[in-house]
Design a protein around this motif. Structure first.
Motif, PDB file in Angstrom:
ATOM      1  N   ALA A   6       0.802  -1.241   0.065  1.00  0.00           N
ATOM      2  CA  ALA A   6      -0.176  -0.049   0.143  1.00  0.00           C
ATOM      3  C   ALA A   6       0.871   1.305   0.113  1.00  0.00           C
ATOM      4  CB  ALA A   6      -1.080  -0.106   1.304  1.00  0.00           C
ATOM      5  N   ILE A   7       1.806   1.262   0.762  1.00  0.00           N
ATOM      6  CA  ILE A   7       3.000   2.473   0.652  1.00  0.00           C
ATOM      7  C   ILE A   7       3.507   2.556  -0.541  1.00  0.00           C
ATOM      8  CG2 ILE A   7       4.966   3.431   1.805  1.00  0.00           C
ATOM      9  CD1 ILE A   7       2.588   3.491   3.725  1.00  0.00           C
ATOM     10  N   GLY A   8       3.612   1.583  -1.387  1.00  0.00           N
ATOM     11  CA  GLY A   8       4.627   1.489  -2.585  1.00  0.00           C
ATOM     12  C   GLY A   8       3.536   2.149  -3.776  1.00  0.00           C
ATOM     13  N   ALA A   9       2.254   1.911  -3.227  1.00  0.00           N
ATOM     14  CA  ALA A   9       0.862   2.352  -4.451  1.00  0.00           C
ATOM     15  C   ALA A   9       0.525   3.660  -3.913  1.00  0.00           C
ATOM     16  CB  ALA A   9       0.009   1.445  -4.475  1.00  0.00           C
TER      17      ALA A   9
ATOM     18  N   ASP B 286      -1.011   4.469  -1.281  1.00  0.00           N
ATOM     19  CA  ASP B 286      -2.416   4.063  -0.649  1.00  0.00           C
ATOM     20  C   ASP B 286      -2.376   4.162   0.885  1.00  0.00           C
ATOM     21  OD1 ASP B 286      -4.847   3.629  -0.246  1.00  0.00           O
ATOM     22  OD2 ASP B 286      -5.269   2.209  -1.641  1.00  0.00           O
ATOM     23  N   LEU B 287      -2.150   5.252   1.497  1.00  0.00           N
ATOM     24  CA  LEU B 287      -2.082   5.535   2.984  1.00  0.00           C
ATOM     25  C   LEU B 287      -3.532   5.027   3.700  1.00  0.00           C
ATOM     26  CD1 LEU B 287      -0.716   6.026   5.541  1.00  0.00           C
ATOM     27  CD2 LEU B 287      -1.497   8.446   5.316  1.00  0.00           C
ATOM     28  N   GLY B 288      -4.695   5.010   3.138  1.00  0.00           N
ATOM     29  CA  GLY B 288      -6.001   4.673   3.608  1.00  0.00           C
ATOM     30  C   GLY B 288      -5.808   3.172   3.765  1.00  0.00           C
ATOM     31  N   GLN B 289      -5.387   2.612   2.826  1.00  0.00           N
ATOM     32  CA  GLN B 289      -5.338   1.162   2.702  1.00  0.00           C
ATOM     33  C   GLN B 289      -4.314   0.466   3.787  1.00  0.00           C
ATOM     34  OE1 GLN B 289      -7.149  -1.097   1.417  1.00  0.00           O
ATOM     35  NE2 GLN B 289      -5.844  -3.228   1.303  1.00  0.00           N
TER      36      GLN B 289
END
Length: 494
Positions: A82-85, A87-90
């Motif tokens: 998620a961090i790589g993408a 996407d902090l919410g995920q």
């Protein structure tokens, strides 16, 4: 301002991998030093029976940690992807669901284990002279399990966002507290009660509770991106999709630790049949081996986090480069430890045994045979960490099962009538070479690049149907909200 994190999808692979792995390695060294210092107190001042007791009890503790290790590892990979993408919410959703499930499960295991401790030790064939000591030690360790699990989970999650320094700092505090508390509680120094071998376990419990409390207070004070405050309380409700990923992907990873633990218990059971001297020698050698495997574990953990972030960013060229750099780094660091531990093992092994113990020469003999296996183990650990970063968790489990239960345990069992106790020692390098060759073969020819941690409709990692060995793919430039947390995710690697 939100705390910054390392972006492992940019910058030189080798330098960033080493910088990220170094605090993990230092933390492993501190933990091993802690265990060694405790073993010195127990072995030299409480006797060989007490050292045998802790060796048996610690095998069970490793099994218990392994039983929930996979859930934490699955959460770490999900957070890193998620961090790589970006996407902090995920990442926060994963943190909430996994925390609720992980800590609740660990508490249940701790309660059951406390009640079953004597039966587990007896089933292992723990020598009668050490059984009551091992039970006193293990029951307190079970009480410490929820704090041990929670601390390990939080630090693993921090590594998922690219932060390996904060976990090291707090781990160092835990180690120092444990080292200081051990003699105070074992011998009853000053106002502290004299608890004997149980004092060593109580020192572990106190140090873990204090350090976990301090770590959580630190994350709250810094408003860390993974901190879930009152306004995030709804995230602690179980997300069924994330929970399914934690179980489906985490259980096979946890089973790997369980298989290792069961194999260690099987080996310890075999060793116990050869008498107290051999068991004490094996326990002393295990103390050295914790140091030998530290580089592989550190580099493997760093490779897993780095690869997972790059999987999330769709940087498959960097995933392959991470694997190559990790294998090379393992050979250099592990090899650099094996040689001096062979040359100076007469002195290092003597630290864990009473003066003039007959077990010393037995320990030196088995160490010369078995310690080389960790060089090959390191390759398997690094490659498996990269493979698991996509969600391919079953093939590494099968490889490990074949190496331990298809090679190591049968080799030691069936060749003892011919080789004696040496069959146990030789089973380590033989099985390690087998697992390395199988792991490399799967990395080269297997379909791990097409695996997923979550269903595509939730958090897809874009990989073509046919993926070459090192497929180039540029990093997308996602849009982000202009707030502190989004800015933190965009910080370059340092």
């Amino acid at each position: 301002m939100a705390p910054r994190t390392h972006n492992l999808t940019e910058g030189p692979i080798g330098r960033n991998l080493f910088a990220f792995a170094l605090p993990i390695l230092a933390g492993n060294a501190a933990q091993s030093l802690n265990g060694s210092v405790n073993a010195v107190w127990v072995g030299r001042f409480l006797g060989e029976e007490a050292l045998t007791a802790t060796a048996n009890a610690n095998n069970i503790m490793f099994f218990l940690i392994g039983s929930v290790f996979g859930i934490g590892m699955a959460a770490t990979i999900l957070i890193a992807q998620a961090i790589g993408a970006r996407d902090l919410g995920q990442a926060k959703r994963v943190m909430g669901t996994s925390a609720t499930f992980f800590i609740g499960l660990s508490a249940a295991i701790a309660a059951l284990g406390w009640w079953m401790s004597r039966h587990l030790l007896a089933a292992m064939g723990t020598p009668e002279a050490s059984l009551h000591l091992a039970e006193d030690y293990l029951q307190v360790i079970f009480l410490a399990m929820p704090a041990l699990y929670a601390f390990a989970f939080v630090t693993a999650a921090l590594r998922g966002v690219g932060d390996s320094r904060t976990p090291f700092r707090f781990l160092l505090v835990a180690v120092l507290l444990d080292i200081v508390m051990n003699p105070l509680l074992i011998f009853g120094i000053g106002p502290f009660p004299e608890l004997g071998i149980a004092g060593s376990a109580w020192a572990t419990l106190v140090s873990q509770v204090v350090t976990l409390t301090a770590l959580l207070a630190y994350l709250r004070h810094k408003r860390h991106m993974l901190w879930l405050g009152r306004r995030d309380a709804h995230l602690f409700r179980i997300d069924p999709t994330i929970l399914r990923a934690l179980i489906v992907k985490g259980v096979p990873m946890g089973l790997q630790m369980v298989l290792i633990s069961l194999a260690m218990i099987a080996m310890m059971t075999m060793v116990n049949h050869h008498g107290t001297d051999t068991t004490a020698a094996y326990g002393a050698a295990l103390q050295l081996w914790t140091y030998v495997q530290m580089p592989a574990m550190a580099v493997g953990a760093a490779c897993s986090s780095m690869a997972a972030q790059n999987v999330g960013a769709n940087r498959w060229d960097r995933v392959a480069a991470t694997a190559r750099a990790g294998v090379l780094m393992n050979f250099m660091l592990t090899g650099a430890l094996i040689v001096p531990l062979i040359v100076f093992d007469r002195w290092t092994l003597a630290l864990f045994l009473p003066q003039g113990s007959d077990a010393l020469e037995v320990a030196r003999h088995l160490n010369h045979i078995s310690v080389w296996s960790f060089l090959f183990f390191g390759v398997t650990f690094v490659v498996s960490g990269v493979v698991r970063s996509t969600g391919a968790v079953v093939p590494p489990l099968l490889i490990l099962a074949a190496a331990l239960w298809g090679v190591r345990v049968p080799f030691a069992t069936f060749l003892q009538p011919h080789l004696g106790v040496d069959a146990i020692w030789w089973s380590f390098p033989v099985s390690a070479v087998f697992s390395m060759l199988m792991a490399l073969a799967y990395y080269r020819y297997g379909g791990w690049r097409r695996a997923r941690m979550l269903p595509p409709d939730r958090h897809e990692v874009a990989v073509p149907a046919e993926v070459p060995a090192t497929p180039p793919s540029p990093v997308a430039d996602p849009s982000a909200e202009p707030d502190d947390e989004a800015e933190a995710l965009q910080q370059p690697a340092r």
